[in-house]
Structure formats: structure tokens, C-alpha cells
Design an enzyme around this catalytic site. Structure first.
Site, mmCIF file in Angstrom:
data_model
loop_
_atom_site.group_PDB
_atom_site.id
_atom_site.type_symbol
_atom_site.label_atom_id
_atom_site.label_comp_id
_atom_site.label_asym_id
_atom_site.label_seq_id
_atom_site.Cartn_x
_atom_site.Cartn_y
_atom_site.Cartn_z
ATOM 1 N N GLU A 151 0.838 -1.203 0.000
ATOM 2 C CA GLU A 151 0.000 0.000 0.000
ATOM 3 C C GLU A 151 0.874 1.256 0.000
ATOM 4 O OE1 GLU A 151 -2.863 0.394 3.191
ATOM 5 O OE2 GLU A 151 -3.969 1.932 2.075
ATOM 6 N N GLU A 245 -12.736 2.536 3.268
ATOM 7 C CA GLU A 245 -12.127 2.760 4.574
ATOM 8 C C GLU A 245 -12.605 4.098 5.105
ATOM 9 O OE1 GLU A 245 -7.674 1.202 5.527
ATOM 10 O OE2 GLU A 245 -7.828 2.840 4.122
#
Ligand code: MN
Length: 306
Positions: A151, A245
Site C-alpha cells: 500500500e 475505509e
């Protein structure tokens, strides 16, 4: 799986800060009921994660899972301390076995360095060490069909992979068949000059995608322009999961909230937040797919040939 039919996921912290059976059921039941395909479970305290209970609940509600984490700085695989690097490698290998037992197809997050604000740049030796460790982690994950996603996160959460270009270069350095890039709109909004272009350049290397708005609140209520982002995903035919998220001080996991700087209450109703996010995401997928279709060339009222 093609673009537009992507699995849609939700980060468990949209619901709960812990993972007792009551909390796990609340998160898994809610995620499945709202129409999501997948729940992303953060794995920080590995010993506290009850695998059989989690697997049973995932099966009960027919939900897939993925796991994510950021390495604690005491387990930094990119630093100068060989002991810390060793702890980090052992931790990542344990996460691989947990992911396998949970039936997760992906492990994503900040796996290549500590999850912290650094006050120095990474060193070439540290980057090499991190890549070598990730290579071994990928090797351990491959027999279980697990993909490892690097990420790209903003500069206040790591010093090593802040942009999509850096994530691609790091994956190339690791050189494993089951490593790829994980992009997140919240971080891209801080670090990329052009998020759509970053997605297009990442192309086939993109294995996981997080949506989150500029303030990590309701999707579409911040300053991120999601239309070009979804068009970028459509242009590369991205077929992987898209996971939402969002963090609010309403739901507290001390490890994650403190390091992410979750000091404000951006929402208080998980159910409403998550129902809205899936509707918003589906609308973006439809719009982006439509934008990519060629125009027919027919003009209303005009006879065309052929
Ligand atoms: Mn993310």
C-alpha cells in the site's frame, strides 16, 4: 471478474474497534447484509485474533475476507536494527499463516516498513533488506494463493512507499509473482499529482484498491473528485476488490486510531455510513463504465449509412 463487477469490501473498523465474537458478528453481519462481498480485517494483535470463530462467522454470512496491517516500528523491516527486521519477518510470516487459515486471498498494507512518521529518509541498505524479506514472505504466501499488496501511503505514515510509482518500483525490486500495488484514494489525494494517471500507469500491477475521502469521512463528502479515479480503474480494466475505509472517533481501536490521527468524530452511525458508501461506489462504477463506452456516432434525427 471484469471492471464494474468488482468485489466490494469494507474495513472492519467502519463497524468495530475490537474483535470479540460479539464485535466480529456485528461487523460481518452488517457488511454482508448491506451487500458487500468482503470484509478487511486489521491484524495487529495476532494472538487476540480468534481464527475458528472468525471463519465460522464468515461462512455463516457468506463473506470473503482479506487481512491488512502496518508493521509496528519495533518490527521495522526497513531500518538499521537487524533484530527489528527479524521480528518483522517473523510477524509477516505469522500473518501469512493467519491469512491462509482465514481463507484470505490478500494481505495488504504497510508491510515494507514501520507504520509511523519517520524523521529521516530510507537508506538503500534498508530498502534492500525490506525487499529481501518481502520476497521470502511472498514465497511463503504463494502456495496458499495469497497475493501481497504494497500500500502506497502518505509521507506521515511511512518514508518508503508514498506514491504509486514507488510502489511499482518496490514490487519490481521484490520480483515475486504474487506481489502487487495497493492504492488508496486518501493517500493518493496527498501524494499524487494526478490520481487517474497514477492508476493508469500502475495498470496490471494494481491488486487492491481502497476508497476513502480526503477527511476519511462519508464517501463523496470530502474534496476528492472520484469520477476520474473510477475512470482510471475502468481504463485499466481493474477487476480486483474495491474496499471502503473510513474512520471516526466513534469506533476506537487504540493502535490504529492513534497512529492514523483519528481525533474527530466524522460519523456516528456505521450502518448509514456503509450503506451510503456501497451505493456511492456502485454509482461510480456504472458511470465510469459508461464513460468508457464508445459513442455510437448516431445523431438523433440524422440518417447514417452502414
Ligand atoms: Mn488504506
Amino acid at each position: 471478474m471484469t471492471f464494474g463487477n468488482n468485489e466490494l469490501g469494507l474495513h472492519a473498523l467502519c463497524w468495530v474497534g475490537g474483535w470479540s465474537e460479539t464485535e466480529a458478528r456485528q461487523a460481518i453481519e452488517g457488511t454482508a447484509r448491506l451487500g458487500y462481498d468482503l470484509i478487511e480485517i486489521p491484524t495487529f494483535d495476532l494472538d487476540a485474533l480468534d481464527i475458528p470463530m472468525t471463519v465460522r462467522l464468515l461462512q455463516e454470512y457468506g463473506l470473503k475476507t482479506g487481512v491488512s496491517l502496518g508493521l509496528d516500528p519495533s518490527m521495522d523491516v526497513s531500518g538499521t536494527d537487524p533484530e527489528a527486521a527479524h521480528r518483522g519477518e517473523a510477524h509477516l510470516l505469522k500473518v501469512v499463516s493467519i491469512a491462509r487459515d482465514l481463507g484470505a486471498e490478500r494481505i495488504t498494507g504497510i508491510l515494507y516498513s514501520g507504520f509511523q512518521k519517520y524523521f529521516h529518509a530510507p537508506t538503500p541498505d534498508g530498502v534492500e533488506r525490506s525487499a529481501a524479506i518481502l520476497r521470502r514472505v511472498c514465497e511463503a504466501a504463494q502456495p496458499s494463493g495469497i497475493t501481497i499488496g504494497m500500500e502506497a501511503v502518505n509521507r506521515y505514515e511511512t518514508n518508503l512507499v508514498n506514491t504509486a510509482a514507488q510502489a511499482r518500483a518496490f514490487c519490481d525490486m521484490v520480483g515475486a509473482p504474487n506481489i502487487g500495488v495497493h492504492l488508496d484514494t486518501y493517500h493518493m489525494n496527498i501524494e499524487e499529482a494526478d490520481a487517474e494517471q497514477a492508476i493508469v500507469e500502475t495498470g496490471d500491477q494494481l491488486v487492491y484498491f481502497h476508497t476513502g475521502d480526503s477527511h476519511r469521512g462519508y464517501l463523496g463528502s470530502g474534496s476528492i473528485d472520484f469520477a476520474p479515479i473510477f475512470r482510471g480503474l475502468a481504463r485499466i480494466g481493474y477487476a480486483g476488490p474495491i474496499t471502503f475505509e473510513s474512520f471516526s472517533s466513534e469506533v476506537v481501536d487504540e493502535t490504529l486510531c492513534n497512529i492514523l490521527g483519528i481525533w474527530r468524530n466524522l460519523w456516528s452511525d456505521s450502518e448509514d455510513l456503509c450503506r451510503h458508501a456501497i451505493a456511492y461506489t456502485r454509482a461510480q462504477l456504472v458511470s465510469a463504465a459508461a464513460a468508457g463506452r464508445p459513442a455510437t456516432g448516431h445523431i438523433k434525427g440524422v440518417q447514417t449509412h452502414g
